[in-house]
Design an enzyme around this catalytic site. Sequence first.
Site, PDB file in Angstrom:
ATOM      1  N   TYR A 138      41.944  26.209  55.966  1.00  0.00           N
ATOM      2  CA  TYR A 138      41.449  26.349  54.547  1.00  0.00           C
ATOM      3  C   TYR A 138      42.663  27.036  53.577  1.00  0.00           C
ATOM      4  CZ  TYR A 138      39.287  28.473  50.381  1.00  0.00           C
ATOM      5  OH  TYR A 138      39.019  28.856  49.257  1.00  0.00           O
ATOM      6  N   GLY A 139      42.609  26.539  52.628  1.00  0.00           N
ATOM      7  CA  GLY A 139      43.915  27.091  51.700  1.00  0.00           C
ATOM      8  C   GLY A 139      43.986  28.492  51.511  1.00  0.00           C
ATOM      9  N   LYS A 147      45.700  34.735  48.683  1.00  0.00           N
ATOM     10  CA  LYS A 147      45.053  35.881  48.811  1.00  0.00           C
ATOM     11  C   LYS A 147      45.662  36.894  49.749  1.00  0.00           C
ATOM     12  CE  LYS A 147      42.155  33.956  46.070  1.00  0.00           C
ATOM     13  NZ  LYS A 147      41.774  34.148  44.547  1.00  0.00           N
ATOM     14  N   CYS A 191      32.536  32.298  37.699  1.00  0.00           N
ATOM     15  CA  CYS A 191      32.086  33.076  36.470  1.00  0.00           C
ATOM     16  C   CYS A 191      33.046  32.320  35.040  1.00  0.00           C
ATOM     17  CB  CYS A 191      32.125  34.546  36.230  1.00  0.00           C
ATOM     18  SG  CYS A 191      30.928  35.403  37.552  1.00  0.00           S
ATOM     19  N   ARG A 309      38.629  21.469  46.530  1.00  0.00           N
ATOM     20  CA  ARG A 309      39.802  22.176  45.743  1.00  0.00           C
ATOM     21  C   ARG A 309      40.727  21.154  44.951  1.00  0.00           C
ATOM     22  NH1 ARG A 309      39.723  27.842  44.822  1.00  0.00           N
ATOM     23  NH2 ARG A 309      38.092  28.628  46.136  1.00  0.00           N
ATOM     24  N   GLU A 436      33.802  28.519  22.707  1.00  0.00           N
ATOM     25  CA  GLU A 436      33.323  29.860  21.725  1.00  0.00           C
ATOM     26  C   GLU A 436      33.490  31.152  22.237  1.00  0.00           C
ATOM     27  OE1 GLU A 436      32.233  28.728  18.972  1.00  0.00           O
ATOM     28  OE2 GLU A 436      31.511  26.556  19.602  1.00  0.00           O
TER      29      GLU A 436
END
Length: 527
Positions: A138-139, A147, A191, A309, A436
């Site tokens: 996994y990346g 990371k 988020c 991804r 916005e």
Amino acid sequence: MRDTIPVVKNSITGTLGNWMSPDDLDTELNMRFPGCMKGRTMFVIPFSMGPVGSALSKIGIELTDSAYVAASMRIMTRVGKKVLKTLGNGDFVKCLHSVGAPYPLKEPMVSNWPCNPKETIIAHLPERNEICSYGSGYGGNSLLGKKCFALRLGSILGRREGWLAEHMLILGIENSKGEKKYFAAAFPSACGKTNLAMMKSALPDYKITCVGDDIAWMRFDKDGKLRAINPEAGFFGVAPGTSMKTNPMAMETISRNTIFTNVAETSDGGVFWEGLEGEVSRTTKIKSWLGVEDWHAEQGKPAAHPNSRFCTPAAQCPIMDERWQDPEGVPIEAIIFGGRRPEGVPLVYEAFNWQHGVYIGASMRSEATAAAEHKSKVIMHDPFAMRPFFGYNFGHYLEHWLSFQQKQDLDLPKIYHVNWFRKDKNGRFMWPGFGENSRVLDWIFRRVNGEDCAVQSAIGNLPRKGSLNLEGLQEDVDMDALFSIPKEYWQKEVKDIGKYFDEQVHEDLPPEIMKELRSLEARVNSM
């Protein structure tokens, strides 16, 4: 151990990192790595995190037996002979990775991925300047510049050397007068981090440019200005949810020279994931990430893995800032924290000062899908959006942030908190979001310029009524409800945050942070 993780209260399970004794770790690594690359090609990847030769950059060399990693690192970092020439006799971070699947294979590959999930271990050895990763393709576990180096080891280097390695995007915002500022922002997953970094402004007077979408290395210069670089050279973004509606800039960026991981395939040679339903014909045949040839015939199963991804060169993004590779970095004038908070938290508020801003980062919480069941929504603590990435004791990390207020002649950025995700009683989002959100950036821009457009509240400085630019907004927004601060809600917030600090950080919590919590409690109780 205490250098790495806080001593938690009683027998509570700690959530701010994991520690293993060096002797035990060496035993575990020696059980895995000897012979692990048998039958595979070993790739040697010299790479620079940040512009080659910049005083803000760091160099690593990764050994890996994964062609996927070699190709992806070519996108995500600056690689090659120019890095070795810059290295000279200097220090570098040693990065060792193996998928843990030597030939002949003991078990068949799962979904064509060579890996060894039963023996996976990702370890960071700061005293040796070393990262060891085994068993995962996994990346985040195999592209060791990301990371592992940029945040976990990077945060340790930052503390040693007096700078900050943060899980933050960097954007530029320029008004019609040609005045430009740079902001850094930290958000937990889901988020809208990449969407904000590549935003298309709804306000015609503003232009948004991207310096980076994930990681910021920040250091105060000789003039006391905080400067930031994006240590990466590419974007390793989550595919599901990315579309022409949510992020047209990202879609244009990934239109070529891109590696896609665990997405679905279309019969015409394209890619597909959840969120692209309106952009792909219903008659197009889709092969799911698990290899099901006719995904449309499946019931309730996703076409792409939820964490699928794209890995794509940053230089392809149409709104990359002209200074995104500036070796001096860009000047940061505001730091923004945010999370997915469906209740109680207003659209934007400003910290009273640096110490209060550090408290806001420390107390970040966000709605997330329950990790095990994926059935219910829970509010998770994610301080500084760094919970999985702290390289050392979180209490000491807070002390490092607080230490900058003790230094003279530093131009400390203003600190803000935003929440695009508040909902009304019917469960509908109260703010339209996406482009916005430039209206919030406009208010922050003006506040940084010293405009008197804020009023003090119990939790921070809120926009003065009428100061948020709503011109041209197509949706009706109940601004009073969007900026309301329910007393009972915030009393519970104080209690929950206090409990978290007491249990997870305990004796390592700096007294300044507890002082801010008690001050917030007093202000809320007097509302």
